[in-house]
Design an enzyme around this catalytic site. Structure first.
Site, PDB file in Angstrom:
ATOM      1  N   ARG A  13      39.212  43.456  13.549  1.00 41.21           N
ATOM      2  CA  ARG A  13      39.273  43.791  15.255  1.00 41.21           C
ATOM      3  C   ARG A  13      38.034  43.070  15.322  1.00 41.21           C
ATOM      4  O   ARG A  13      38.920  41.990  16.472  1.00 41.21           O
ATOM      5  CB  ARG A  13      38.878  45.297  15.367  1.00 41.21           C
ATOM      6  N   HIS A 207      24.840  46.444  12.134  1.00 42.22           N
ATOM      7  CA  HIS A 207      26.076  45.081  12.081  1.00 42.22           C
ATOM      8  C   HIS A 207      25.138  43.670  12.519  1.00 42.22           C
ATOM      9  O   HIS A 207      25.231  44.130  13.291  1.00 42.22           O
ATOM     10  CB  HIS A 207      27.090  45.799  13.140  1.00 42.22           C
ATOM     11  N   CYS A 240      29.572  35.097  17.775  1.00 43.40           N
ATOM     12  CA  CYS A 240      29.924  34.424  19.407  1.00 43.40           C
ATOM     13  C   CYS A 240      30.565  33.069  20.064  1.00 43.40           C
ATOM     14  O   CYS A 240      29.971  32.045  19.430  1.00 43.40           O
ATOM     15  CB  CYS A 240      28.072  34.015  19.413  1.00 43.40           C
ATOM     16  N   ASN A 249      29.825  37.022  12.547  1.00 43.55           N
ATOM     17  CA  ASN A 249      29.651  38.250  12.166  1.00 43.55           C
ATOM     18  C   ASN A 249      28.924  37.191  10.488  1.00 43.55           C
ATOM     19  O   ASN A 249      29.638  36.072   9.592  1.00 43.55           O
ATOM     20  CB  ASN A 249      30.605  39.349  11.585  1.00 43.55           C
TER      21      ASN A 249
END
Lengths: 309, 309
Positions: A13, A207, A240, A249
């Protein structure tokens, strides 16, 4: 053996929606199969948003249906609103995650709603869930919890207030997201300690991003204060787009290596996890993948000692 | 303001000796000047070993002499034996670091001496120091303290025993090195806690690697249990030539970013530190540099908030 921590893979995702290319449905299925084979038991497989906004997610329903065939897997979907939740529940998602921005500016930019309106959206999604699919979990994830590139500093009180409001509105848990890669370990410990004090065992996932290399240090900090669910992304995919060259991540491979090396069981087989990079790379040709552990390889004897998958 | 931690830059020694190319003496001087300008106050500038073994270090004496002209800088040199120590003291080094392997196999491979012979070497170097340059510090750094690719596991008791023996032999301090990139945060905490129990404030630097991405997490772990000196390398230069593609040492830029973001003062100006990559890159054309912070850039307003350099 029950794992000590839950690694929640968000690449399909978070990762896929942040790259320009669209992975084919067939490749997504192969990738999900490989992630599941490595022992991952929670995967955020899709985002239920209008296909015109995110063409990468146009096949969300089909992907959820496929993921449901993988035994023992919790199939997670991101939903920004009730309409998305309806579609995700209809497709059969086991868990919904709703993004709530602690930054007022980011909330308007990301979902075109104020923070208060998003809390009401959580309430309506919970009502829908109660009425139609009571077994489904609802997670409210507080984004920009550690800082915001639009607004700058984000008050910790705002983060705590929003998380408490989301739980009050019926969310089963609330996690914290370092959406813009600004968190540091001291802040991670402080804020998650406050979360446990505020919402107790309803504290959800950490996260965290690796924008400036602090991803694993921040995960360690979160683990130190009691967090047991960690979002991460195979190959560090995602993050980003406004930080060119920076990985996004936390890299699942490195995170699993760190925990397993510490003796914290993840339930994930590292060799199979590294093998799951192949369908990812094949499905997104030319996309750079991150991860030091795949580059360096496992220490001799490591896989034999700690593999559980 | 006194910094809270000491960042000991090892790139000019550890980094340069691990790459195939030789940086010219002029480039070394430019690079050292830039590192000093960024606020670094301890730099391992050279290794005193036979030039036929390490041609990159043939100019060690000239580099030490130059580094001594930089105000307030502690000029460190690695010396594997008495002969190297004589040369380093003659050149004017302020601090000597002696590598002692906790792994019996690595000790023989690295310095062709047993561990016991190396402790005697420390004793002789300390005697030489006492007789000729009593103000100079002597550090005994325990390499392969967290594991060894030659021998496999390294007993913690062996590490502690060796550190205690080095201190008994007269070393001012003893640090621990993750030479082969095998350390994990739980182990780092455990072993440094035992070091403080065993040798107290004679516990020296944490020299940690980023081979599998755990560098900063391991530094955080070491800081948690009281370590206040951290070896790192600009651009992550250095490390394990047998782990292709893996960066070696902890990246100074990311380490400084982590500490400063946490409010732990390093005395280093991050913008100037990132600028010090230019002379490094110019002096080693084509050599890959690591570091997420330089890639992502500093968060808006960050430098203004925390710069002290």
């Amino acid at each position: 053996m029950t794992p000590d921590v839950l690694i929640s893979e968000v690449g399909p995702r978070d990762g896929l929606q942040s790259v320009a290319a669209t992975m084919s449905t067939e490749h997504k299925k192969r990738w999900l199969t490989a992630l599941h084979a490595a022992g991952l038991r929670e995967i955020e497989v899709a985002s239920f948003v209008p296909a015109k906004l995110l063409p990468q997610m146009a096949d969300a329903a089909e992907v959820v249906a496929f993921a449901r065939t993988l035994p023992g897997l919790t199939v997670m979907a991101l939903v920004p609103n009730v309409r998305g939740a309806e579609a995700a529940l209809e497709a059969g998602a086991h868990k919904l995650t709703i993004p709530l921005s602690a930054s007022a500016a980011h909330s308007l930019a990301n979902v075109r709603k104020t923070r208060e309106e998003m809390v009401e959206e959580v309430r309506r999604i919970v009502e829908l869930r109660d009425a139609t699919a009571p077994g489904v979990q609802v997670e409210a994830n507080i984004s920009t919890a550690f800082g915001c590139t639009l607004q700058g500093e984000v008050a910790e009180d705002d983060v705590l207030r929003l998380a408490a409001a989301a739980i009050e509105a019926g969310a089963d848990e609330s996690g914290l997201s370092d959406t813009t890669g600004m968190a540091n370990p001291a802040q991670v410990r402080r804020l998650f300690r406050r979360m446990f004090a505020e919402v107790g065992d309803r504290t959800g996932a950490a996260h965290l991003h690796n924008t400036r290399g602090l991803g694993l240090a921040n995960c360690l900090a979160a683990h130190d204060v009691g967090v047991r669910t960690f979002d991460s992304s195979l190959g560090g995919l995602g993050g980003c787009p406004y930080a060119p060259g920076a990985s996004g991540n936390v890299v699942t491979e490195d995170l699993v290596f760190m925990f397993e090396a510490m003796g914290v069981r993840t339930g994930v087989n590292l060799e199979k996890l590294i093998a799951a990079r192949t369908p990812l790379a094949e499905g997104l040709p030319g996309e750079p993948l991150y991860g030091m552990t795949p580059e360096a390889g496992l220490p001799k004897g490591f896989a034999r000692e700690v593999a559980h998958g």
